[in-house]
Design an enzyme around this catalytic site. Structure first.
Site, PDB file in Angstrom:
ATOM      1  N   GLY A  64       0.559  -1.195  -0.034  1.00 11.40           N
ATOM      2  CA  GLY A  64      -0.027  -0.011   0.086  1.00 11.40           C
ATOM      3  C   GLY A  64       0.738   1.131   0.027  1.00 11.40           C
ATOM      4  O   GLY A  64       0.618   2.160  -0.851  1.00 11.40           O
ATOM      5  N   THR A  65       1.970   1.129   0.748  1.00 10.36           N
ATOM      6  CA  THR A  65       3.044   2.393   0.732  1.00 10.36           C
ATOM      7  C   THR A  65       3.248   2.767  -0.505  1.00 10.36           C
ATOM      8  O   THR A  65       3.183   4.012  -1.087  1.00 10.36           O
ATOM      9  CB  THR A  65       3.901   1.977   1.810  1.00 10.36           C
ATOM     10  OG1 THR A  65       3.420   1.714   3.037  1.00 10.36           O
ATOM     11  CG2 THR A  65       5.018   3.316   1.840  1.00 10.36           C
ATOM     12  N   ASN A  71      -7.181   3.856   9.161  1.00 10.07           N
ATOM     13  CA  ASN A  71      -6.730   2.975   9.928  1.00 10.07           C
ATOM     14  C   ASN A  71      -6.845   3.229  11.359  1.00 10.07           C
ATOM     15  O   ASN A  71      -6.427   1.861  12.033  1.00 10.07           O
ATOM     16  CB  ASN A  71      -5.310   2.753   9.316  1.00 10.07           C
ATOM     17  CG  ASN A  71      -4.453   3.865   9.365  1.00 10.07           C
ATOM     18  OD1 ASN A  71      -5.008   4.937   8.831  1.00 10.07           O
ATOM     19  ND2 ASN A  71      -3.293   3.840   9.769  1.00 10.07           N
ATOM     20  N   GLN A  95      -7.731  -0.282   4.222  1.00 10.55           N
ATOM     21  CA  GLN A  95      -8.245  -0.824   5.364  1.00 10.55           C
ATOM     22  C   GLN A  95      -9.839  -1.047   4.937  1.00 10.55           C
ATOM     23  O   GLN A  95     -10.526  -1.625   5.863  1.00 10.55           O
ATOM     24  CB  GLN A  95      -8.269   0.291   6.465  1.00 10.55           C
ATOM     25  CG  GLN A  95      -6.885   0.392   6.936  1.00 10.55           C
ATOM     26  CD  GLN A  95      -6.470  -0.783   7.928  1.00 10.55           C
ATOM     27  OE1 GLN A  95      -7.135  -1.712   8.254  1.00 10.55           O
ATOM     28  NE2 GLN A  95      -5.108  -0.715   8.482  1.00 10.55           N
ATOM     29  N   SER A 134      -3.916  -3.497  -0.508  1.00 10.25           N
ATOM     30  CA  SER A 134      -2.787  -4.168   0.153  1.00 10.25           C
ATOM     31  C   SER A 134      -3.004  -5.613   0.561  1.00 10.25           C
ATOM     32  O   SER A 134      -4.210  -6.007   1.112  1.00 10.25           O
ATOM     33  CB  SER A 134      -2.240  -3.404   1.161  1.00 10.25           C
ATOM     34  OG  SER A 134      -1.075  -3.803   1.813  1.00 10.25           O
ATOM     35  N   HIS A 152      -1.721  -7.757   3.091  1.00 12.11           N
ATOM     36  CA  HIS A 152      -1.358  -8.228   4.165  1.00 12.11           C
ATOM     37  C   HIS A 152      -2.669  -7.899   5.334  1.00 12.11           C
ATOM     38  O   HIS A 152      -2.712  -8.305   6.543  1.00 12.11           O
ATOM     39  CB  HIS A 152      -0.119  -7.926   4.797  1.00 12.11           C
ATOM     40  CG  HIS A 152       0.232  -6.336   5.154  1.00 12.11           C
ATOM     41  ND1 HIS A 152       0.060  -6.101   6.623  1.00 12.11           N
ATOM     42  CD2 HIS A 152       0.436  -5.523   4.365  1.00 12.11           C
ATOM     43  CE1 HIS A 152       0.397  -4.700   6.398  1.00 12.11           C
ATOM     44  NE2 HIS A 152       0.612  -4.433   5.274  1.00 12.11           N
ATOM     45  N   THR A 161      10.869  -7.730 -11.541  1.00 10.94           N
ATOM     46  CA  THR A 161      10.623  -9.234 -11.463  1.00 10.94           C
ATOM     47  C   THR A 161       9.503  -9.152 -10.481  1.00 10.94           C
ATOM     48  O   THR A 161       9.524  -8.754  -9.230  1.00 10.94           O
ATOM     49  CB  THR A 161      11.718 -10.146 -11.212  1.00 10.94           C
ATOM     50  OG1 THR A 161      12.777 -10.183 -12.068  1.00 10.94           O
ATOM     51  CG2 THR A 161      11.070 -11.800 -11.109  1.00 10.94           C
ATOM     52  N   CYS A 195       2.583   2.095  11.461  1.00 12.68           N
ATOM     53  CA  CYS A 195       3.684   2.844  10.869  1.00 12.68           C
ATOM     54  C   CYS A 195       4.216   4.000  11.600  1.00 12.68           C
ATOM     55  O   CYS A 195       5.139   4.454  11.260  1.00 12.68           O
ATOM     56  CB  CYS A 195       3.195   3.026   9.517  1.00 12.68           C
ATOM     57  SG  CYS A 195       2.424   1.853   8.339  1.00 12.68           S
TER      58      CYS A 195
HETATM   59  N1  PMP Z   1      -3.009   2.854   3.754  1.00 16.34           N
HETATM   60  C1  PMP Z   1      -3.684   2.461   4.998  1.00 16.34           C
HETATM   61  C2  PMP Z   1      -4.839   3.148   5.428  1.00 16.34           C
HETATM   62  C3  PMP Z   1      -3.036   1.666   5.761  1.00 16.34           C
HETATM   63  O1  PMP Z   1      -3.571   1.227   6.871  1.00 16.34           O
HETATM   64  C4  PMP Z   1      -1.804   1.222   5.463  1.00 16.34           C
HETATM   65  C5  PMP Z   1      -0.998  -0.032   6.426  1.00 16.34           C
HETATM   66  N2  PMP Z   1      -0.684   0.486   7.614  1.00 16.34           N
HETATM   67  C6  PMP Z   1      -1.099   1.398   4.345  1.00 16.34           C
HETATM   68  C7  PMP Z   1      -1.786   2.371   3.486  1.00 16.34           C
HETATM   69  C8  PMP Z   1       0.252   1.260   3.735  1.00 16.34           C
HETATM   70  O2  PMP Z   1       0.024  -0.343   3.530  1.00 16.34           O
HETATM   71  P1  PMP Z   1       1.434  -1.317   3.451  1.00 16.34           P
HETATM   72  O3  PMP Z   1       1.637  -1.739   4.892  1.00 16.34           O
HETATM   73  O4  PMP Z   1       1.057  -2.477   2.513  1.00 16.34           O
HETATM   74  O5  PMP Z   1       2.630  -0.434   3.021  1.00 16.34           O
END
Ligand code: PMP
Length: 399
Positions: A80-81, A160, A190, A210, A212, A248, A337
């Site tokens: 997601g980041t 989140n 989320q 994302s 995970h 890749t 994060c």
């Molecule tokens: N956006 C939101 C709203 C999230 O909660 C998160 C994960 N904490 C991310 C982006 C980032 O995703 P990733 O952990 O896959 O980098």
């Protein structure tokens, strides 16, 4: 009767699913198969390569069906980041001639807000729209922030930390009424797997997801980019993902993402109903058992089914997280994060909460694995932990 403190040999109560989730067994199988059996490079033209390519293609079509978008409009990323960084930076770079203005909100994930701050330092204009006490953005305020040089509006669907849900369709409508050519990006990390995410029905141009957070592997995500929207790549190199995201493919991650998405979507919306009911029960039980506990953000009856933010006034959130962990209960103070920083959460600050609520916040987040027993064990552990931490704080306060 056993108390929550007595050397609890039971499995931990994991209520930090907004930080990450456990991979489900079917996902683990898919990852292992991709690593050990279909281990080819999808760019290779022999059978091993074609087999790996098929895994990527299958995952892409599952995600495309889930988002109701064409498979060719999805680009796999490292999470997601990366997708959030890319959406902002890539679109602003591609539309530099149209303008330099980005509109976003005060409660976005750090991957959006930090990118916005960087872009500002590099000469872009950024407007941060505030939220109300429930953590909701007023569509009219977003529209009012749109100017002649606005290129992109970026809004998260589910927050989140507090689980507030933004009225994305209304925001798009209000923005487009003002300027039809403004592009809209939605961080749905989320939301995906918990609420419907419908970029085409809502008129959204870019969406981040994302793996995970839905029991898929870490380090895998995707960005939907509507056909016709221009975006510059962050990376240069090979021809993968139409040359827009070279490197890749992370085939194990992508294959696991596809399986995780297929399985979680098959459980919808029953799973959300179950988590919502457990969340309501948790709030009600905590408030019945422990004095001076407040819900931060949306009313529990609204908000996302899996996230609730509580302040246990008189106890520091961080200390509570440790006291709960000692009792085998895992929650967090806020976003994973930023949880190693001591500054109060930007999200809770944006709600305008008083200092005693900012300091004492806990984020509790549920998943498909959460049970009624987990809720009861959480309540029992919090009751003990809150009493202990408050007692110590009261003694300190008297000194
Ligand atoms: N956006 C939101 C709203 C999230 O909660 C998160 C994960 N904490 C991310 C982006 C980032 O995703 P990733 O952990 O896959 O980098």
């Amino acid at each position: 009767m056993a108390t929550a403190t007595e050397g609890d040999a039971r499995r931990p109560v994991y209520l930090d699913n907004a930080a990450t989730t456990r991979a489900r067994p079917e996902v683990v199988d898919a990852v292992v198969t991709a690593l050990q059996e279909r281990f080819g490079n999808p760019a290779s033209i022999h059978t091993a390569g074609l087999e790996a390519e098929r895994l990527v293609k299958e995952a892409r079509s599952v995600l495309a069906a889930a988002l109701e978008v064409p498979a060719d409009d999805l680009y796999f990323t490292s999470g997601g980041t990366e997708a959030n960084n890319w959406a902002l930076r890539g679109v602003l770079a591609a539309y530099a001639r149209r303008g330099r203005h980005l509109v976003t909100t005060a409660i976005e994930h750090s991957s959006i807000l930090s990118t916005a701050r960087r872009l500002e330092a590099e000469g872009h204009r950024v407007t941060i729209v505030p939220v109300d006490r429930q953590g909701r953005v007023d569509p009219e305020r977003v529209a009012a922030a749109v100017a002649d040089d606005t290129v992109l509006v970026s809004i998260m669907l589910v927050n989140n930390e507090i689980g507030s849900i933004q009225p994305v369709a209304d925001i798009v409508r209000a923005v487009r009424a003002r300027r039809p050519d403004v592009l809209v990006h939605v961080d749905a990390v989320q939301a995906f797997g918990k609420l419907p995410v419908k970029p085409r029905a809502w008129g959204v141009d870019l969406v981040t997801v994302s793996a995970h957070k839905i029991h898929g592997p870490k380090g895998t995500g995707a960005l939907y980019v509507r056909r016709g929207v221009r975006i510059q790549p962050l990376l240069v190199g090979g021809e993968q993902e139409g040359g827009l995201r070279p490197g890749t493919h992370n085939v194990p991650g992508i294959a696991g993402f596809g399986v995780a998405a297929r399985l979680i979507l098959a459980e919808q919306p029953e799973l959300s109903r179950r988590m919502h009911a457990l969340k309501l029960r948790l709030v009600q039980r905590v408030q019945a058992e422990i004095p001076d506990v407040y819900v931060n953000g949306p009313d529990p009856d609204e908000g996302a089914p899996h996230i609730v933010n509580l302040s246990v006034v008189g106890a520091r959130g961080e200390v509570l997280v440790h006291a709960l962990a000692q009792r085998g209960v895992y929650v967090s103070t806020g976003s994973a994060c930023t949880s190693r920083r001591t500054a109060p959460s930007h999200v809770l600050q944006a709600l305008g909460l008083p200092p005693e609520r900012l300091d004492s916040a806990l984020r509790i987040s549920l998943s498909r694995e959460t049970t009624e027993e987990d809720v009861e064990r959480f309540v029992a552990a919090l009751k003990e932990a809150a009493a202990e931490v408050r007692a110590v704080a009261a003694v300190r306060g008297r000194r």
